[in-house]
Design a protein around this motif. Structure first.
Motif, mmCIF file in Angstrom:
data_model
loop_
_atom_site.group_PDB
_atom_site.id
_atom_site.type_symbol
_atom_site.label_atom_id
_atom_site.label_comp_id
_atom_site.label_asym_id
_atom_site.label_seq_id
_atom_site.Cartn_x
_atom_site.Cartn_y
_atom_site.Cartn_z
ATOM 1 N N ASN A 551 -20.858 96.411 71.273
ATOM 2 C CA ASN A 551 -21.902 96.822 70.299
ATOM 3 C C ASN A 551 -22.056 98.172 69.826
ATOM 4 O O ASN A 551 -21.228 98.639 70.509
ATOM 5 N N VAL A 552 -23.268 98.934 69.614
ATOM 6 C CA VAL A 552 -22.991 100.557 68.626
ATOM 7 C C VAL A 552 -24.544 101.257 69.057
ATOM 8 O O VAL A 552 -25.816 100.666 69.128
ATOM 9 N N LYS A 553 -23.649 102.225 69.745
ATOM 10 C CA LYS A 553 -24.588 104.028 69.888
ATOM 11 C C LYS A 553 -24.805 104.477 68.770
ATOM 12 O O LYS A 553 -23.479 105.075 68.551
ATOM 13 N N LEU A 554 -25.417 104.418 67.595
ATOM 14 C CA LEU A 554 -25.087 105.019 66.401
ATOM 15 C C LEU A 554 -25.531 106.449 66.984
ATOM 16 O O LEU A 554 -26.178 106.537 67.406
ATOM 17 N N ASP A 555 -24.332 107.529 66.225
ATOM 18 C CA ASP A 555 -25.376 109.061 66.293
ATOM 19 C C ASP A 555 -25.383 109.143 65.276
ATOM 20 O O ASP A 555 -24.621 108.981 64.366
ATOM 21 N N CYS A 556 -26.904 109.556 65.969
ATOM 22 C CA CYS A 556 -27.962 109.927 64.667
ATOM 23 C C CYS A 556 -27.791 110.669 63.330
ATOM 24 O O CYS A 556 -28.022 110.836 62.067
ATOM 25 N N LYS A 557 -27.417 111.886 64.459
ATOM 26 C CA LYS A 557 -26.864 113.100 63.464
ATOM 27 C C LYS A 557 -25.612 112.530 62.651
ATOM 28 O O LYS A 557 -26.235 113.662 61.187
ATOM 29 N N ARG A 558 -25.069 112.175 62.464
ATOM 30 C CA ARG A 558 -23.762 111.758 61.700
ATOM 31 C C ARG A 558 -23.788 110.562 60.795
ATOM 32 O O ARG A 558 -23.507 111.016 60.066
ATOM 33 N N PHE A 559 -24.646 109.952 61.160
ATOM 34 C CA PHE A 559 -25.194 108.625 60.353
ATOM 35 C C PHE A 559 -26.256 109.103 59.672
ATOM 36 O O PHE A 559 -26.435 108.612 58.483
ATOM 37 N N ARG A 560 -27.455 110.457 59.592
ATOM 38 C CA ARG A 560 -28.253 111.220 58.976
ATOM 39 C C ARG A 560 -27.735 110.805 57.643
ATOM 40 O O ARG A 560 -28.989 110.022 56.473
ATOM 41 N N PRO A 561 -26.822 111.356 57.486
ATOM 42 C CA PRO A 561 -26.330 111.890 56.336
ATOM 43 C C PRO A 561 -26.549 110.337 54.537
ATOM 44 O O PRO A 561 -27.129 110.360 53.943
ATOM 45 N N ILE A 562 -26.222 109.021 55.461
ATOM 46 C CA ILE A 562 -25.782 107.811 54.532
ATOM 47 C C ILE A 562 -27.707 107.594 54.398
ATOM 48 O O ILE A 562 -27.949 106.964 52.919
#
Length: 572
Positions: A551-562
């Protein structure tokens, strides 16, 4: 005149009269005989021209073994003659079991009335329009399901028919006797020297025949009728499902025989539109495979006919045809024929066995008929489901309208463990967020309408991303790649197809800290140091380890630029 000459003259006149009557009788008999020969063609009955056999006298497999044993020049190919390895058996799924309880059979229209065994003749029953042949049933309105009957192309001008012997069984056009006499040569010329089948494609074998083609489901055979002077001698074995080299998949597919022949069962049904023969067993039931194995190849193969084509399906899955009947009716105006339950001998002038397929979920426009592309497929899918948006809304064009983001939710594997946090971040950036899931039991039409309303769609690698086919042009697809070195399969399955459809594509690979595998293995485990090394264990291992148990726990800070890049794509 002397008295003795008068009786002689009378007798002479009487003899001349008898000779004249005899001459009239002889000439009349000759004309009647000539008419009978021209119209009835009795030599076809006596000598069985073209080697046509009644259906009940033909063996289940027409001379196939005899040909193989007696002719060293016979060409024999099988669909398992493939490159080793084949394509990976794809991705995912959270697919539910196939829906149960679907019932119903589709009736086939009768082209000819049943033959009278006592007369040896088949009567062509006139239609209301006097065409003398019952037409195939069309699904009226270009596939709206209203069941209107319309005649297939090519017989709107037929006016006069005659009763024919069953051994020839062809409708004679009163004004076309000369053309019918050359039927065999014309059929052969249409095919030319081109082989009946092409097994060169790494993913799919396809056979295509033009001329006099007999499809005999009971014998699982397709026969190309050749004239007596032909030296063509071909026999091919094909499984009409585009997973060449995948022995597990193809083990469930019915094998068909395609052959050239001078002997074949007589026709019992005639069709003036082409036929496409394909299978529905295999991996169908998984949304991704529904499209990559059937929908995209079927579009590529059948679109050129503009609905004037007949589908014959081996290994029928009725529930599948019901689920996708909107698409099937858009591609063909006629009811499908269940190959395994049909006992007729269908005669076509153009038959394609198998579907044109290329890389996963894509169309190779350089090789596809008429250079069809994935842009065409995307347009076709939006049209089939009458979707309203052809392109995304430019950001700021409607100040009060927010860009819409669809997050594909999963329940059993590759789930988002912090979905609420992801939603909050997206809303903070200005998105209107929609959450939904897609599986085999989803209402395709309903889900298509939802997808078409959004500007950005995101989800973890899996079959649900297949719904990108309903996105408007210039929308953005974001794929989250689980840990495990799965970038290659992710881009192949969805990245390349999305870009070929005219969509923007972003791929985000999660880090170790974003994976639930950290709860199953210590941080110094080889699965984190060198995940690619596990790929040598095969796809089943990859699937079980990196897909089914992660399963995936998304790193929102890292994903934000996408997400910010996705917003930029909405600017003109």
């Amino acid at each position: 005149m002397k008295s003795g000459e008068r009786p002689k003259l009378v007798r002479g006149l009487r003899q001349e009269s008898r000779r004249f009557r005899l001459l009239v009788i002889v000439v009349g008999f000759f004309l009647v005989s000539l008419t009978f020969v021209v119209i009835s063609k009795p030599d076809a009955i006596l000598f069985s021209l073209n080697g046509k056999l009644p259906v009940d006298q033909s063996p289940t497999s027409i001379l196939i073994q005899q040909k193989v044993n007696s002719s060293p020049a016979t060409t024999l190919r099988t669909s398992t003659d493939a490159l080793p390895g084949g394509d990976p058996r794809v991705v995912d799924d959270e697919a539910d079991p196939k829906p149960q309880g679907f019932k119903g059979e589709e009736e086939e229209s009768r082209v000819l009335s049943e033959p009278d065994p006592t007369s040896g003749m088949t009567e062509l029953t006139p239609n209301k329009d006097g065409s003398g042949r019952k037409s195939d049933e069309k699904l009226g309105g270009g596939g709206d399901g209203k069941g209107e009957r319309k005649e297939e192309r090519g017989h709107a001008t037929d006016k006069h028919k005659v009763t024919l012997p069953t051994v020839s069984n062809y409708t004679i056009h009163d004004t076309e006797d000369t053309e019918n006499a050359k039927r065999d040569d014309t059929s052969y010329d249409q095919q030319g020297s081109k082989p009946l089948c092409d097994f060169s494609n790494f993913r799919a074998n396809v056979c295509e025949m033009r001329g006099d083609v007999r499809v005999h489901p009971n014998a699982t055979s397709i026969m190309f009728m050749e004239p007596g002077h032909s030296q063509r001698d071909e026999l091919w074995k094909i499984k009409p499902y585009p997973r060449k080299g995948d022995e597990f998949c193809l083990s469930h597919i019915t094998e068909l025989t395609v052959k050239s022949s001078k002997v074949a069962p007589e026709c019992t049904k005639y069709h003036d539109v082409p036929a496409v023969i394909f299978s529905l067993t295999g991996y169908t039931g998984n949304l991704f495979h529904d499209f990559t194995d059937v929908m995209v190849p079927l579009f590529t193969t059948a679109s050129e006919f503009n609905g004037e084509v007949r589908f014959l399906i081996t290994d029928m899955a009725l529930w599948w045809t019901i689920k996708y009947q909107t698409v099937l009716q858009k591609l063909s105006k006629y009811p499908v024929i269940d190959f395994s339950k049909d006992d007729q001998v269908h005669c076509f002038k153009h038959v394609i066995v198998g579907l044109h397929a290329y890389m996963e979920f894509t169309i190779d426009s350089s090789k596809a008929p008429h250079n069809y592309s994935m842009v065409d497929f995307n347009r076709f899918m939006r049209g089939a489901y009458s979707l309203g948006r052809d392109t995304v809304t430019v950001l700021g064009e409607y100040p009060k309208v927010k860009p819409r983001l669809l997050i594909i939710k999963r329940h059993r594997t590759r789930m988002f463990l912090n979905l609420d946090e992801i939603i909050a971040m997206a809303e903070e950036l200005g998105f209107e967020v929609v959450i939904d899931e897609a599986n085999v039991s989803s209402d395709i039409s309903k889900f298509a309408r939802l997808v078409n309303t959004v500007d950005v769609m995101m989800g973890v690698h899996g079959a649900g991303l297949t719904n990108c086919v309903f996105l408007p042009q210039n929308a953005t697809l974001i794929q989250i790649v689980p840990w495990g070195g799965l970038e290659w399969v992710s881009r192949t399955d969805f990245g390349n197809p999305a870009e070929l459809m005219g969509l923007h594509y972003k791929q985000y690979s999660i880090g170790v800290d974003e994976s639930s595998l950290t709860e199953q293995y210590p941080r110094d485990h080889e699965i984190f140091k060198n995940p690619i090394s596990f790929h040598k264990n095969g796809f089943d291992f990859i699937r079980q380890t990196f897909m089914d148990k992660q399963n995936v726990k998304l790193d929102c800070k890292r994903f934000r630029p996408i997400l910010l890049e996705a917003l930029d794509n909405l600017n003109p």
